[in-house]
Design a protein around this motif. Structure first.
Motif, short mmCIF file in Angstrom:
data_model
loop_
_atom_site.label_atom_id
_atom_site.label_comp_id
_atom_site.label_asym_id
_atom_site.label_seq_id
_atom_site.Cartn_x
_atom_site.Cartn_y
_atom_site.Cartn_z
N THR A 1 -3.22 -3.40 3.31
CA THR A 1 -4.19 -4.53 3.92
C THR A 1 -5.73 -4.11 4.65
OG1 THR A 1 -2.44 -5.46 3.77
CG2 THR A 1 -4.21 -6.87 4.11
N PRO A 2 -6.56 -4.20 4.14
CA PRO A 2 -7.17 -4.42 4.85
C PRO A 2 -8.01 -5.40 5.63
CG PRO A 2 -8.12 -4.25 2.86
CD PRO A 2 -6.83 -4.67 2.48
N ILE A 3 -8.71 -5.44 7.18
CA ILE A 3 -8.87 -5.85 8.22
C ILE A 3 -10.25 -6.58 7.53
CG2 ILE A 3 -9.47 -5.93 10.57
CD1 ILE A 3 -8.30 -3.54 11.40
N ALA B 1 1.09 -7.80 -0.05
CA ALA B 1 -0.29 -7.51 0.13
C ALA B 1 -0.09 -6.92 -1.35
CB ALA B 1 0.28 -6.14 0.99
N GLN B 2 -1.29 -6.39 -1.80
CA GLN B 2 -1.53 -5.77 -3.10
C GLN B 2 -2.75 -4.46 -2.96
OE1 GLN B 2 -0.16 -5.85 -5.67
NE2 GLN B 2 1.37 -7.73 -5.03
N PRO B 3 -2.07 -3.36 -3.39
CA PRO B 3 -3.49 -2.33 -3.13
C PRO B 3 -5.25 -3.42 -3.30
CG PRO B 3 -2.59 -1.72 -4.34
CD PRO B 3 -1.60 -3.10 -4.46
N ASP B 4 -6.10 -2.69 -2.22
CA ASP B 4 -7.11 -3.73 -1.91
C ASP B 4 -8.16 -3.46 -3.71
OD1 ASP B 4 -9.12 -4.97 -1.04
OD2 ASP B 4 -10.49 -3.44 -1.21
N PRO B 5 -8.44 -4.54 -4.31
CA PRO B 5 -9.14 -4.36 -5.53
C PRO B 5 -10.66 -3.76 -5.54
CG PRO B 5 -9.15 -6.90 -4.58
CD PRO B 5 -8.40 -6.13 -4.41
N THR B 6 -10.69 -4.02 -4.32
CA THR B 6 -12.01 -3.29 -4.52
C THR B 6 -12.18 -1.84 -5.10
OG1 THR B 6 -13.54 -5.30 -3.69
CG2 THR B 6 -14.70 -2.97 -4.06
N THR B 7 -11.47 -0.99 -3.14
CA THR B 7 -11.79 0.15 -2.96
C THR B 7 -10.23 0.96 -3.87
OG1 THR B 7 -11.16 -0.36 -0.70
CG2 THR B 7 -13.13 -0.55 -1.15
#
Length: 426
Positions: A28-30, A17-23
């Motif tokens: 972890t986003p669904i 897991a990594q922070p979402d690069p866009t938001t």
């Protein structure tokens, strides 16, 4: 971090897991989408031709699922993993890569009743033949090997009795036979046992159980140890021979020590279709974050409950490897020093009728066909999960008519013991 390898609890929270690069979202986003946009025609062609990694269609892969796959692979010490819709789906996809019609695989007789049914009946329609062996008699595995044998399948901790399997000894048999060892690690989870460390080539799980841990999401997973040479004697053409659907690629040559995981994805999951929902992947990922905490509590509670039952006059016997008197205690000390798991059985002096009666009188334990929940669960296997077997087979699988299976949750152990006490007294 430094070059230090992360510990188990750290991997359970962070692996894959990594922070979402866009938001910037930390969880972890669904990625609830069926398909993914290609950069251009060349990008699309390279993805479909296995010349580049990326997302095409959620039946084949999804970013939420990918985090789950990387996390479980890290926890198990494998090279790659593939998440699917259920534990049963994992078994189908694994064996589809290994077996041709008329081939055989050897399976330990002590297995989850649903697996016994799947292996005995459903797989016949594929022309796959199971040969049973006794995990308490390692020689029975050696005697079962024939030129048609393509795999050996065992459970690390067997369902329903909670018996411990000697993975290393059976791995030696598999190596001698030149076939992979598949270990269902559902009841142990990698917190208690990592089968790859003991010679397993493939690990499968029902994610529905301890990894998800909350009884709310179905899922299964396949972990590739990266240890098996799939070119041995031409036994495994799905991996060693040119694949016509991918312009003649030989998967083992192209993908090396994670070729089996790739085969399961691009040959098994792609065509059989048991895809895991990204929502379920998200739920299971959330469960895995607390796996070390839950599993230790499960084990501590289970030992306390087993000790109580071992001293109760209504119990004829208790089968729990964590008890010093149990026949599997030495194997438990070797393979699962943190605890012998949370699922075990005990038999009642009143036989079948007493088992059915006990289940109906328990109040805190939930009567249902699952294990690995935060809640404590109970079932009478002979009348439910193993009911398709004849009496002799029930006994051999650890599900005799007088046997009750418990899956111990994370409640206060004193409350669990009190519930059993009142039900046994009634």
């Amino acid at each position: 971090m430094s070059d230090r390898l992360p510990g188990f609890s750290t991997l359970a929270v962070h692996a894959g897991a990594q922070p979402d690069p866009t938001t910037g979202a930390r969880a972890t986003p669904i990625y609830q989408t069926t398909s993914f946009v290609f950069n251009d025609a060349d990008h699309a062609a390279s993805l479909f031709g296995l010349q580049a990694f990326g997302n095409i269609y959620t039946r084949i892969g999804n970013p939420t699922n990918a985090v789950l796959e990387e996390r479980v692979a890290a926890l198990e010490g494998g090279t790659a993993a593939l998440a699917v819709a259920s534990g049963h789906a994992a078994q189908v996809v694994v064996l589809q890569q290994l077996l041709q019609p008329g081939d055989e695989f050897i399976a330990a007789r002590k297995l989850y009743g649903g697996s016994i049914n799947q292996f005995t009946h459903a797989f016949k329609s594929f022309g796959w033949n199971v040969v049973w062996a006794d995990p308490d008699d390692i020689g029975s595995f050696e005697r079962a090997v024939t030129p048609r044998t393509k795999a050996i399948f065992i459970e690390s901790i067997a369902n329903p009795a909670g018996s411990i399997t000697d993975i290393e000894a059976i791995s030696t048999v598999a190596r001698k036979a030149g076939v992979p060892l598949i270990v269902d690690n559902t009841l142990a989870s990698p917190y208690l046992i990592r089968p790859i460390d003991h010679g397993a080539d493939i690990v499968v799980h029902s994610l529905t159980k301890f990894l998800g841990g909350h009884g709310n999401s179905l899922g299964g997973i396949i972990v590739d140890a990266g240890t098996f040479d799939w070119s041995i004697g031409g036994k495994y053409p799905m991996l060693s021979e040119p694949r016509p659907e991918y312009h003649g690629i030989r998967l083992q040559e192209t993908f090396g020590n994670f070729a089996f995981a790739i085969a399961c994805r691009v040959l098994g999951l792609r065509d059989l279709g048991p895809a895991l929902s990204p929502f379920n992947a998200f739920m299971i990922l959330t469960g895995i974050e607390t796996l070390p905490l839950r599993m230790q509590k499960h084990c501590d509670n289970a030992k306390a409950v087993a000790e109580f039952l071992a001293g109760h006059p209504a119990a004829a016997s208790v089968s729990y490897a964590g008890l010093p008197s149990d026949k599997y205690n030495q194997l438990a000390r070797k393979y699962a020093p943190r605890g012998a798991g949370a699922v075990f059985t005990f038999s009642l002096k009143g036989g079948y009728d007493a088992g059915v009666s006990l289940v109906s009188k328990l109040q805190l334990f939930s009567h249902l066909a699952n294990v690995g929940d935060t809640r404590s669960l109970v079932i009478h296997p002979a009348s439910t999960t193993h009911s398709q077997l004849d009496d002799a087979a029930k006994v051999k699988s650890g599900a005799g008519p007088d046997v009750v299976r418990l899956s111990i949750g994370i409640e206060d152990k004193e409350d669990l013991i009190a519930d059993l006490e009142q039900a046994l007294g009634a």
